[in-house]
Every structure is written in C-alpha cells, then in structure tokens.
Design an enzyme around this catalytic site. Sequence first.
Site, PDB file in Angstrom:
ATOM      1  N   LYS A  71      64.315  13.212  15.047  1.00  0.00           N
ATOM      2  CA  LYS A  71      63.409  12.534  14.111  1.00  0.00           C
ATOM      3  C   LYS A  71      62.070  13.281  14.033  1.00  0.00           C
ATOM      4  O   LYS A  71      61.777  14.123  14.869  1.00  0.00           O
ATOM      5  CB  LYS A  71      63.193  11.076  14.543  1.00  0.00           C
ATOM      6  CG  LYS A  71      64.490  10.264  14.629  1.00  0.00           C
ATOM      7  CD  LYS A  71      65.139  10.025  13.257  1.00  0.00           C
ATOM      8  CE  LYS A  71      66.595   9.662  13.340  1.00  0.00           C
ATOM      9  NZ  LYS A  71      66.880   8.255  13.493  1.00  0.00           N
TER      10      LYS A  71
HETATM   11  C1  LIG Z   1      67.963   7.208  13.537  1.00  0.00           C
HETATM   12  C2  LIG Z   1      67.961   5.979  12.731  1.00  0.00           C
HETATM   13  C3  LIG Z   1      68.086   4.712  13.316  1.00  0.00           C
HETATM   14  C4  LIG Z   1      68.454   4.486  14.752  1.00  0.00           C
HETATM   15  O1  LIG Z   1      67.659   5.101  15.681  1.00  0.00           O
HETATM   16  P1  LIG Z   1      68.251   5.420  17.145  1.00  0.00           P
HETATM   17  O2  LIG Z   1      67.041   5.800  17.915  1.00  0.00           O
HETATM   18  O3  LIG Z   1      69.249   6.516  17.013  1.00  0.00           O
HETATM   19  O4  LIG Z   1      68.861   4.161  17.651  1.00  0.00           O
HETATM   20  C5  LIG Z   1      67.947   3.599  12.501  1.00  0.00           C
HETATM   21  N1  LIG Z   1      67.745   3.732  11.173  1.00  0.00           N
HETATM   22  C6  LIG Z   1      67.642   4.921  10.584  1.00  0.00           C
HETATM   23  C7  LIG Z   1      67.394   4.985   9.110  1.00  0.00           C
HETATM   24  C8  LIG Z   1      67.772   6.096  11.324  1.00  0.00           C
HETATM   25  O5  LIG Z   1      67.686   7.279  10.719  1.00  0.00           O
END
Ligand SMILES: *Cc1c(COP(=O)(O)O)cnc(C)c1O
Length: 365
Positions: free
Chosen positions: A189
Amino acid sequence: MIPFLNLKEINLAHKEELTQAFERVLNSGYFIMGPELEAFEREFAEYCGTKHCIGVANGLDALVLILEAYKHLGRLKNGDEVLVPANTYIASILAISLAGLKPVLVEPNIKTFNIDPSEVKKHLNKNVRAIMAVHLYGQLADMTSLQEIAQEHGLLIFEDSAQSHGAILNGRRCGNLSDASGFSFYPGKNLGALGDAGAVTTNHDELASVIKTLRNYGSQEKYVNRYKGVNSRLDELQAALLRPKLRHLDTETEARRRIAEKYLKEIKNPRIHLPECPDREAHAWHLFVVLADDRAGLQSFLKERGVGTLIHYPIPPHKQEAYKEFAHLNLPITEKIHREVLSIPIYPTMAEKDVSQVIDALNSF
Ligand SMILES: *Cc1c(COP(=O)(O)O)cnc(C)c1O
C-alpha cells in the site's frame, strides 16, 4: 524488466530510519501496546486531521471493527444492509459479511471506478443503514454526493481508505471524510509496513473507545472484559517502522502524481483508455489503471517489452465462489471493468527512463 512494483527499493530508500526504528523497539523491551503505537496513532490522526486513530492488525480488521463497534453502540444490528461498490477489492465486502451485516453491491462509475451516487440512490430502502465508500486505486470517491445521501436518509458512511493514504478532498484528507475510515498498511500500500498492519480513524470519541476495547479482547483494563473482543493489535515494531514512512508519505505521493501526469499526457493510443483525474489532490495514485478491449493482448505485448503489469482485479466479487449468492446479479459496468482493466507500473522510486519506456511500449501497442 521494469517490475510492476519494487518494494525492496521503496523500503531501502529509508534503510537508516527503519533500522533505527527496529533498534529502538529491540532496546525498549516493549513489543505490544507500547509507546511506538501511541506515537504512531497520534501522528497518523494528526496527519489525517482526525481526533482519533486506533492501530489494528490489518485493513480488513479495521473495517470489521468499525462495523462491530457501531453494533455495540446500537447504530447497526445483524442483517442490516450496507451499500458497497461491486468492483472493490473483496476485503471491503468481506468486512461487511464478517460483521454479520449484508453487503449490497452497487455499480461504479466507469470513469472514476468509484461507487456511483446515482446508483446508490436506486438501492435505498429501510434495511439499508450504511454506505461503505471505497477510494479505489487511490482516487477519492464522490464523498460530497455520498454525504448528502447519507445525511438525507440517516445512514452511517464509512471510507475504505486502504488505497488512498493522504488523498485530499476540499482541504480534508481521506480518513476524515466520513463517520469512520479503515486503513491498511499492507506492504504494497502507499503507506506500507514491513508486515501486516492497519488502523481506524474517526472523530467520534465513543466509537474510538469501543474499537480500542474490541481490538484487545474487549478489554481496556487488564483482565476486565467489557465485550467479546478479538486480538487485532498493531504491534510496536510495525508502528515504529510506519512512523518514518509516514514522514515521507507526501513526498512519495507527489512522485506518484508526477508519474501519473506524465502517463496522462504522453500515452496516446486509441486502443488504450486512460483514467480520469479531475482533482489532482484527490488521487494518491496507488494504481494507474488503464482499460483496453484487448487486455490479454496488451498485457502480453507489454511483457515482451519488459513491462510488468497486474490486473486489479481479474474476477469480480459476485463471480467468486465465496459469494455464489450474488452470482445472478446483473452488474455490466463491474464486469466490463474486470474484463478490461490493466495496472501499469507506478511507484515512488521508479526511474524516469523506466517511465518513458512504459509510455513508449504503450504507444507502440
Ligand atoms: C488492501 C485492502 C484491504 C485490506 O487490507 P489488509 O491490510 O490486506 O487486510 C481492504 N480494502 C481495500 C480496498 C484494499 O485494497
């Protein structure tokens, strides 16, 4: 080969600060719920402009805990419906199911990839109690229209900000554009830990207090359990590693924006449709997603030219086995998106010559 994403390089750019953070934790002897978490929560709340930030184990838990906490506060109950974009990453939808609520899939706008407020209106009924907006690919959803709908119908409104850290709408950052927002700090991210991590931001004191309790076995005071909570804590090491990365986030987002601007200006190929970004600050460019009728052809052509790509996402949630109850839904825009999208490389340390090579490759397709 130009990789789709170079996580090693992104983190090694901050090697010294990350190493210092690690040593600080190692020497402190605190590993769970200590000073680094408190500091990160304070710093991330300040960054988002919210009163509260609560660190949790991951982005999925952040969303689940928001919904669970609103159930404890009596604002949601089992079986209530939550509107969510049909083309989101499945985690947004899973969070609603895991909290005992009912996801209602809503078509996005093909130009922004985000939930379409006019489609939201079509789904309103007395069972719908909340809207889960997702700032997909890093671009903020139309929060102004969604807020209006939520206000008019007495709905809660949430943000899934897992892809949009730092994006700004009318001077306010995401995380501060709704009742509560979930963030993911998954390594890939825009603000990424070196493992799993997540957070909730909100301005509601009571909600923050319930989530703080829920994430730690339903307990604020050791061995006193107010709720049937879970273990979803953001550990000291990840919190410490996130702090220097947060300080560099805006610079890295600017680097992403400059790459996106070059792509938007210089990619000129009638077989490739570019994303639209009317508001510069409202996009954090987690992903640069193009549409192509011949996506498979484009992807293999780019691979031959040494350009790594990914598909976000190849199968829409309603066509997943996990959600076979939604298999009958008619969602043509969502399906077109899943058929045609292709994500091309965009990351803060990407070399300028690589950006140019990606552009040349796309233009010669
Ligand atoms: C990555 C993501 C999540 C979940 O995050 P995690 O840390 O992997 O649990 C939720 N919503 C969106 C849109 C994402 O891209």
